[in-house]
Write an enzyme that holds these catalytic residues in place. Structure first.
Site, PDB file in Angstrom:
ATOM      1  N   SER A 269      13.924  -6.207   6.195  1.00  7.53           N
ATOM      2  CA  SER A 269      14.449  -4.877   5.865  1.00  7.53           C
ATOM      3  C   SER A 269      15.830  -4.572   6.416  1.00  7.53           C
ATOM      4  CB  SER A 269      13.481  -3.784   6.327  1.00  7.53           C
ATOM      5  OG  SER A 269      12.333  -3.851   5.580  1.00  7.53           O
ATOM      6  N   SER A 270      16.745  -5.497   6.224  1.00  2.00           N
ATOM      7  CA  SER A 270      18.122  -5.205   6.624  1.00  2.00           C
ATOM      8  C   SER A 270      18.678  -4.046   5.799  1.00  2.00           C
ATOM      9  CB  SER A 270      19.005  -6.437   6.471  1.00  2.00           C
ATOM     10  OG  SER A 270      18.887  -6.963   5.179  1.00  2.00           O
TER      11      SER A 270
ATOM     12  N   TYR B  21       8.094  -7.090  -8.137  1.00  2.00           N
ATOM     13  CA  TYR B  21       7.751  -5.890  -7.350  1.00  2.00           C
ATOM     14  C   TYR B  21       7.525  -4.704  -8.300  1.00  2.00           C
ATOM     15  CZ  TYR B  21       7.997  -2.403  -3.589  1.00  2.00           C
ATOM     16  OH  TYR B  21       7.702  -1.383  -2.713  1.00  2.00           O
TER      17      TYR B  21
ATOM     18  N   THR C 140       0.831  -1.204   0.000  1.00  2.00           N
ATOM     19  CA  THR C 140       0.000   0.000   0.000  1.00  2.00           C
ATOM     20  C   THR C 140       0.870   1.261   0.000  1.00  2.00           C
ATOM     21  OG1 THR C 140      -0.089  -0.281   2.386  1.00  2.00           O
ATOM     22  CG2 THR C 140      -2.031  -0.969   1.161  1.00  2.00           C
TER      23      THR C 140
ATOM     24  N   ASP D 210       9.669   0.866   4.926  1.00  2.00           N
ATOM     25  CA  ASP D 210      10.753   0.222   5.686  1.00  2.00           C
ATOM     26  C   ASP D 210      11.659   1.258   6.347  1.00  2.00           C
ATOM     27  OD1 ASP D 210       9.568  -1.895   4.429  1.00  2.00           O
ATOM     28  OD2 ASP D 210      11.225  -2.269   3.043  1.00  2.00           O
TER      29      ASP D 210
END
Ligand code: GLA
Length: 370
Positions: A116-117, A214, A32, A162
């Site tokens: 989310s490194s 993505y 979103t 993120d």
């Protein structure tokens, strides 16, 4: 601190500053953010610590306790490879505002788990530079800088979720973020007070095509928004009317994004009412929508979710971009064992490598350690 020792032995002095920035899980609000919608992530206890000193020239010397214990010297940003691009990207976005630096990195975000490194890396380094050079950026500006590094330097067209989670979260809270206005609010999330845990199930599978898929989802959403005459799918108010005007994949993508935004608001409503256990149903609905309408799940994620529910979880869903990575399950404390057993057995029955279980508590966002 391990990272300070590594810095000292590589560069022969103490670092001028040390910052930690966490990874995240997203409770709800998936795919979103780049549709100007709502998200509700929280920071995890794992993150990246960056020890940094400025230099007199524009060179960046960089080491990582995980992947490159001997420093690499980057004189030209174009030379950066692999994980170093996330760091060099931050410098590239700051341009002449900052000189080069010596940097040591230590991280404990499970790699490839979709926690989310990369955002943790960007935000830790950007926060350290903001502090060292008194750039005066707010945490949201630090997050935006991290996203620009990722979009424009690394080339991954991610949204803001993120980096915002990493920069802005607070202990014991999730972060409700309106990705259009960037208005945000911390939402207390005391699962333990309700006898609940949030279990991260790392499938340990990450599909190679994730980046391409993505970008494709983003493009489909933008195309659908153009056809509907709205700036972003966030603006669709009449879902039935919108669906009548679309076909195929675009129709399914819109169905997901519009309903997911409503699920974020519904979940916040339940939390506000203290009905924490009831959020499970929304997690389940989110997963089905991501699986069937947005088509970003994977067999390993679906099995993790289904087996969690069979084992007694209150709700479960994939979290993050999808195509592997992690699922989350909301589990009563006395069901933790049976949920883990159920998922492990389901994986073993398919001869998949065992999943990893990590209990996640809402943790603080980026902070200075020394
Ligand atoms: C990735 C991106 C985020 C967001 C999620 C899906 O984690 O980095 O910006 O789009 O996928 O919700």
């Amino acid at each position: 601190m391990r990272v300070v020792e590594a810095f000292r032995s590589a560069f022969g002095a103490d670092p001028a500053t040390v910052w930690h920035a966490p990874g995240r899980v997203n409770l709800i609000g998936e795919h979103t953010d780049y549709n100007d919608g709502f998200v509700l992530p929280f920071a995890v206890p794992w993150g990246v610590t960056a020890a940094v000193s400025p230099r007199g020239d524009r060179t960046i010397r960089l080491l990582s306790l995980q992947s490159s214990p001997d420093p690499v010297t980057i004189a030209d940003p174009g030379d950066a490879q692999g994980w170093a691009r996330y760091v060099v990207g931050v410098f590239a976005m700051l341009g002449d505002q900052v000189p080069g630096a010596d940097i040591a990195i230590d991280g404990d975000v499970p790699q490839g788990a979709g926690l989310s490194s990369s955002a943790a890396l960007e935000v830790s380094v950007a926060s350290a530079l903001n502090d060292l050079h008194a750039l005066g950026m707010t945490p949201m500006e630090v997050a935006l800088l991290g996203r620009r590094a990722e979009n424009d330097f690394v080339g991954m067209p991610c949204g803001i979720m993120d980096q915002a989670a990493s920069a802005l979260c607070e202990e014991g809270c999730a972060l409700f973020l309106d990705c259009r206005s960037l208005g945000h609010r911390r939402v207390p999330l005391d699962l333990a007070a309700h006898g609940l845990r949030l279990l991260v199930i790392d499938t340990r599978v990450h599909h190679e095509h994730a980046g391409g898929e993505y970008s494709k989802r983003r493009a489909e959403c933008e195309s659908a928004a153009r056809k509907l005459g709205v700036a972003a799918l966030r603006d669709v108010t009449d879902l039935a009317g919108a669906l009548d005007r679309l076909q195929g994949a675009e129709r399914r993508r819109v169905m997901h994004v519009v309903t997911e935004n409503h699920r974020v608001e519904a979940l916040i409503g339940l939390l506000r009412a203290g009905a924490v256990t009831e959020i499970g149903a929304l997690l389940n609905a989110s997963h089905l929508s991501l699986r069937d309408q947005y088509e970003v799940s994977s067999p390993e994620l679906d099995v993790a979710v289904e087996a969690s529910l069979r084992g007694g979880a209150r709700g479960a869903r994939m979290t993050g971009g999808g195509f592997g990575g992690s699922a989350i399950a909301l589990v009563a404390e006395d069901r933790l064992e049976s949920v883990q057993r159920s998922v492990s057995d389901a994986y073993a029955a398919r001869s998949w490598q065992p999943p990893r279980f990590l209990p996640a508590v809402p943790s603080p966002g980026a902070r200075r350690l020394s």
